[in-house]
Design an enzyme around this catalytic site. Sequence first.
Site, PDB file in Angstrom:
ATOM      1  N   GLU A  68      66.325  -8.723  -9.181  1.00 54.76           N
ATOM      2  CA  GLU A  68      66.546  -8.792 -10.634  1.00 54.76           C
ATOM      3  C   GLU A  68      65.886  -7.638 -11.381  1.00 54.76           C
ATOM      4  OE1 GLU A  68      66.479 -12.902 -12.174  1.00 54.76           O
ATOM      5  OE2 GLU A  68      65.358 -12.050 -13.840  1.00 54.76           O
ATOM      6  N   ASP A  69      64.723  -7.238 -10.956  1.00 58.39           N
ATOM      7  CA  ASP A  69      63.932  -6.314 -11.791  1.00 58.39           C
ATOM      8  C   ASP A  69      63.631  -4.957 -11.166  1.00 58.39           C
ATOM      9  OD1 ASP A  69      63.795  -8.130 -13.857  1.00 58.39           O
ATOM     10  OD2 ASP A  69      61.952  -9.053 -13.121  1.00 58.39           O
TER      11      ASP A  69
END
Length: 187
Positions: A68-69
């Site tokens: 996700e990051d």
Amino acid sequence: MVQDNSYAASLLDALEYAAEMHRDQRRKGAEASPYINHPIQVARLLASVGGVSDLPALMAAILHDTIEDTTTEKQDLVERFGDEVAGLVEEVSDDKSLPKAERKKQQVDHSPHLSDRAKMIKIADKICNVRDIAENPPAHWDLDRRRRYFDWANAVVDGCRGVNDELEACFFAAVAESSAAVDGEAS
Ligand code: ZN
């Protein structure tokens, strides 16, 4: 005596990889602590509060924000850590192609359909985030925004119930404490 060291080696491999991928990131809180502290806390909660010793679950907890990051893609995790761990991380990752509000709604809608291990990672993640927001909120988050976060986290965790009583209880205690702290600041 030679012990089988593969459990520790795998866990530390995941930790080294996550530290490398998050190396330039900081948490959103005003203290801007190193990002890696967060996945370490999530994995520690799973083990110490949830009693989880399942290796893929702990590795996935350490890696849970890499897709996700960071620039990590699922395939990178498959190659390095195998399908099981990569699949768990994918399960707890938002679809980055969607706008933020839609992603938040999807977390609520999807949480009841996650695997048991993914649900436990979600609960531990939300415990950490709720505590962080109460203790060290992002500088621009007013009290209402913090309350809205607690309500949303509650809705996500509500869909994750039934897999680990200790983590659940820990989450609801964290929300109660954090809400009381925010209310205390308001008065
Ligand atoms: Zn997280």
